[in-house]
Enzyme design. Structure first.
Site, PDB file in Angstrom:
ATOM      1  N   ASP A  90     -35.744  58.900 -24.037  1.00  0.00           N
ATOM      2  CA  ASP A  90     -36.341  60.142 -24.492  1.00  0.00           C
ATOM      3  C   ASP A  90     -37.476  59.739 -25.436  1.00  0.00           C
ATOM      4  OD1 ASP A  90     -37.025  62.713 -25.040  1.00  0.00           O
ATOM      5  OD2 ASP A  90     -35.021  63.385 -25.595  1.00  0.00           O
TER       6      ASP A  90
HETATM    7  C1  BGC Z   1     -37.412  65.925 -25.339  1.00  0.00           C
HETATM    8  C2  BGC Z   1     -37.321  65.618 -23.858  1.00  0.00           C
HETATM    9  C3  BGC Z   1     -38.710  65.719 -23.244  1.00  0.00           C
HETATM   10  C4  BGC Z   1     -39.621  64.768 -23.970  1.00  0.00           C
HETATM   11  C5  BGC Z   1     -41.028  64.769 -23.419  1.00  0.00           C
HETATM   12  C6  BGC Z   1     -38.482  65.091 -26.035  1.00  0.00           C
HETATM   13  O1  BGC Z   1     -38.714  65.517 -27.325  1.00  0.00           O
HETATM   14  O2  BGC Z   1     -36.163  65.706 -25.930  1.00  0.00           O
HETATM   15  O3  BGC Z   1     -36.433  66.505 -23.230  1.00  0.00           O
HETATM   16  O4  BGC Z   1     -38.643  65.446 -21.887  1.00  0.00           O
HETATM   17  O5  BGC Z   1     -39.693  65.136 -25.337  1.00  0.00           O
HETATM   18  O6  BGC Z   1     -41.689  65.928 -23.752  1.00  0.00           O
END
Ligand code: BGC
Length: 806
Positions: free
Chosen positions: A283
């Site tokens: 993530d």
């Molecule tokens: C989120 C993810 C997301 C990623 C990219 C993160 O802050 O937890 O779910 O895919 O950002 O935007």
């Protein structure tokens, strides 16, 4: 031969250039040469850059002001990130983009408002799961995937399938259910649909990421059994049924280690036990130690920083990371790149068929709305022309949640617009009051950038306190009252109990006052819940004649709600998550969001304070209905519950055998015994014997949605029950065991409304699967255990198996 340097270079330049040319031409090319050959030709730096994303390319944004949630201007503006391209080896850059409810990219580029890049806002995950219809969800996935492809994206950062452990979870709207069977099967359906377009998905957030509070630091402490049966099960189902291109590891730790740094989670379980073939990405900024991440099998670190690349290079140079391990991670990424539209040179149009997709979104929305109450057939609306429309969100409907699960959509149809489009008349005076109020309130909070909003969300507009004299007047002038109660939430924070899970005083007063005024005139009151997560209903539901749980239904919201209210579509959604009577009834209430250690706080990315924290899942496997049913806590609306405008009867439950060998088949016939066509969600629960292991009193082991049954029509549904469906995880032997004894097959219209029961026996324990001893908690967990489990004892009791109808 000797020559002067200048002369020398002149003499040999052509030869040098030719040699370079040959080298370039003969450099192995991805797709033409084997992955092994391509990797052999890569420099260490190239490898280290490939396993680390390109970072954020945000013109005009000076770090540390960059967004926390991924957004780059590289390739597809507003996408969450890209990977490093190595053109000399034929390796293109991949574009990855959020998210679960629709493609999240910038709607406009370079200040040019003449051309827009809007995407469809699909109904949120919780609504899709409430349809219990994997065929429908696959169709949504296919349409969704076409937008991914036509906007030049290779991998969609979705679906998200974390378990609804607690109703306050800020991202629950993105997720599907409290039950892993529902979550896993809905995920597999979406993945199969999206990926049928030749683009990828990233199922997230792997795993046990069930809260937003301290999401980057929290250590989730849980038993191996709860982990395997509840929090990993959905991922396992999804991997086995859909083999997604990628998996996204989560932010949290599990039993002491960041998930992205946990070899046993990413390699032992995901790859070796389940056979996952794709790659794992972090993530955004997840985990701490890039070298540990690569060693764990977390192939790609997103969005990627130069420091991470350097650490990986250093680790190989000082022998703390082997080149072979790095190569394996690179190979995992290259394998997927080979399948990607970017690699294939797909000429995307930037023009997905948004009109067609809006129709799919509308249909899906109607299929997942849940009719919670319908006293005296208040719905569908009959002989209703003039509607008094109350509630802020009737006029300003919430299509979906916030954060990376948000979507830049071209429009959202409000409930008011939906009603008008269907030919109803809305009270104009009331409309003016609400529109003026909303305008004034919105002006107090000028629109912020995505990042500002993420850091400091604008508070929701307080419910308009409608004056009693106006309400009374409106009760005279209209045929019926509709009241919409709205909630929004999203990434970065969890919800609260007061004025969020519980209704505010103004909302409660509104429902009460409207109900009293309209009932005094013999007129009905319908409450529409435009929410992304569970709220309290028990306190106020008596005032309403009907309650429609519309969830956050995507960009066609108002049209879809009106389709149900008018009876154009008969509701067929059922709850995939329980509505408890009060917050304190929730099994994790005392352990959510856990403990903080503020004295150990550190400064994290973008100067954000990071407080170490831990949360212990004391409820163990008793999540959702597994708890309410086993511990006899009556919910407001139970898991699996949902009404229809028609009725269904269940009959003829038959098992293929009364004793289990390898498999048992259960068939049951469902008949539409009412007056209008409808669909029924049929659920199969099993009550398993408890010998060594305690068992929930019911566990969902199968579900199906009937076709649209005309009045009087029947459908026979077949469920296959395998040994794995009977098994629980035995921590001592790290194996899945189906214990000998008496099993009840319960066919339900919900988890408590059991319509047919049949019993079969299992003569001897079956060890269904032996797994690795991994992810063991380092502390004792005081897990819930039911006092009187349904120990159904010994095989001797199994005389005369019966099939019981109700
Ligand atoms: C989120 C993810 C997301 C990623 C990219 C993160 O802050 O937890 O779910 O895919 O950002 O935007």
């Amino acid at each position: 031969m000797k020559c002067l340097p200048v002369l020398c270079s002149v003499l040999f330049l052509p030869a040098l250039l030719f040699a370079q040319d040959i080298k370039k031409k003969t450099a192995p090319q991805l797709g033409k040469n084997s992955i092994k050959e391509v990797i052999a030709a890569m420099t260490l730096e190239e490898k280290a850059k490939l396993v680390v994303g390109n970072g954020f390319h945000m013109p005009g944004v000076n770090p540390p002001g960059g967004p926390v949630i991924g957004q780059t201007q590289d390739k597809v503006p507003g996408a969450a990130g890209t990977t490093y391209a190595i053109p000399r080896l034929g390796i293109p850059s991949l574009v990855v983009s959020d998210g679960p409810a629709g493609v999240r990219i910038d709607p406009f580029r370079n200040g040019d408002s003449s051309r827009s890049y809007y995407a469809t806002a699909w109904p949120v995950g919780t609504l899709l799961a409430s349809s219990w219809d994997t065929a429908l969800v696959k169709k949504v996935g296919a349409a969704f995937g076409s937008e991914v492809k036509e906007y030049g994206i290779d991998i969609l950062l979705a679906p998200a399938l974390n378990i609804h452990r607690n109703p306050l979870g800020g991202r629950n709207f993105e997720y599907y259910s409290e039950d892993p069977l529902v979550a896993g099967n809905i995920t597999a359906a979406i993945v199969n649909g999206v990926e049928s377009n030749g683009v990828g998905t990233s199922i997230k957030h792997y795993a046990a990421n069930n809260q937003e509070t301290n999401r980057n630091t929290v250590n989730t402490i849980l038993s191996e059994r709860a982990l395997r049966e509840i929090y990993l099960k959905g991922f396992e189902i999804a991997v086995k049924k859909s083999q997604p291109w990628t998996v996204m590891s989560s932010y949290n730790k599990i039993n002491g280690t960041y998930t992205s740094q946990e070899y046993d989670l990413l390699t032992t379980i995901l790859r070796k036990e389940w056979g996952f073939k794709g790659f794992v990405m972090t993530d955004w900024f997840g985990g701490k130690d890039p070298v540990a991440q690569i060693k764990a099998g977390n192939n790609l670190l997103m969005p990627g920083t130069t420091q991470q690349t350097q650490k990986i290079i250093d680790a190989v140079n000082n022998n703390s990371l082997s080149m072979q391990v790095l190569d394996e991670n690179v190979a995992g990424i290259l394998n997927i790149i080979l399948q990607s539209p970017s690699f294939k040179g797909y000429k995307f149009s930037d023009k997905p068929d948004l009109k067609k997709d809006a129709a799919v979104s509308r249909t899906a929305a109607t299929e997942g709305m849940v009719l919670l109450k319908n006293e005296n057939n208040a719905l569908p609306l009959k002989a209703v022309k003039k509607v008094a429309v109350f509630g802020n969100t009737s006029y300003d409907i919430i299509a979906g949640g916030t954060g990376s699960g948000d979507v830049n959509k071209a429009y959202t149809v409000s409930l008011l617009q939906g009603l008008l489009a269907a030919g109803y008349t809305a009270d104009a005076g009331l409309e003016k009051i609400y529109q003026d109020y909303l305008k004034t309130e919105k002006e107090k909070h000028p629109k912020k950038s995505f990042f500002q909003e993420f850091m400091n969300p604008t508070p929701p507009i307080a419910e308009y306190a409608a004056d009693n004299s106006i309400i009374t007047q409106k009760a005279d002038e209209n045929d019926i009252a509709l009241i919409t109660i709205g909630r929004n939430a999203g990434e970065g924070r969890d919800r609260k109990v007061d004025n969020d899970f519980n209704l505010s005083d103004t909302e409660k007063a509104l429902i009460k006052n409207v109900a009293e005024a309209f009932h005094a005139k013999n007129k009905k009151v319908v409450v529409v819940l435009n929410i992304g997560g569970v709220i309290e209903v028990a306190n106020w539901r008596d005032y309403a004649d009907a309650i429609l749980l519309a969830w956050q239904p995507g960009l066609e919201a108002g049209n879809a709600i009106t389709d149900i209210l008018s009876g154009k579509v008969n509701p067929s959604g059922k709850l995939a998550t329980t509505f408890p009577v009060e917050y304190n009834d929730v099994p994790s209430a005392k352990n959510f969001p856990g403990k903080e250690f503020p004295d150990q706080a550190e400064t994290g990315n973008f100067g954000m304070k990071q407080i170490p924290a831990e949360v212990t899942y004391e409820e163990g496997i008793y999540v959702g209905y597994r708890y309410y049913n086993t511990f006899n806590v009556k919910p407001a609306y139970e898991f699996g519950y949902g009404l229809s405008y028609t009725n269904f009867t269940y009959k003829d439950l038959k098992l293929s055998s009364s004793s289990f060998k390898n498999k048992i088949t259960a068939t049951v016939t469902v008949t539409n015994s009412g007056a209008v066509a409808g669909k029924e969600v049929v659920q199969l629960y099993i009550s398993a014997p408890s010998q060594k292991l305690d068992k929930p009193s019911e566990e969902l082991k199968g579900f199906a949605k009937t076709n649209l049954l005309q009045p009087g029509a029947s459908q026979t549904i077949t469920f296959n029950i395998n040994a794995a469906d009977l098994a629980s995880f035995d921590t001592n032997s790290t194996s899945w065991i189906a214990e000998a004894g008496k099993y009840s097959v319960k066919i339900g219209a919900s988890s408590t409304s059991i319509k047919q029961t049949a019993i079969f026996g299992l003569a001897n324990d079956i060890v269904v699967e032996k797994d690795n001893k991994v992810l063991t908690p380092q502390v004792d967990i005081n897990e819930f255990k039911p006092a009187n489990n349904n120990a159904t004892g010994y095989i001797q009791e199994l005389n005369g198996f019966v099939t019981m109808g109700q």
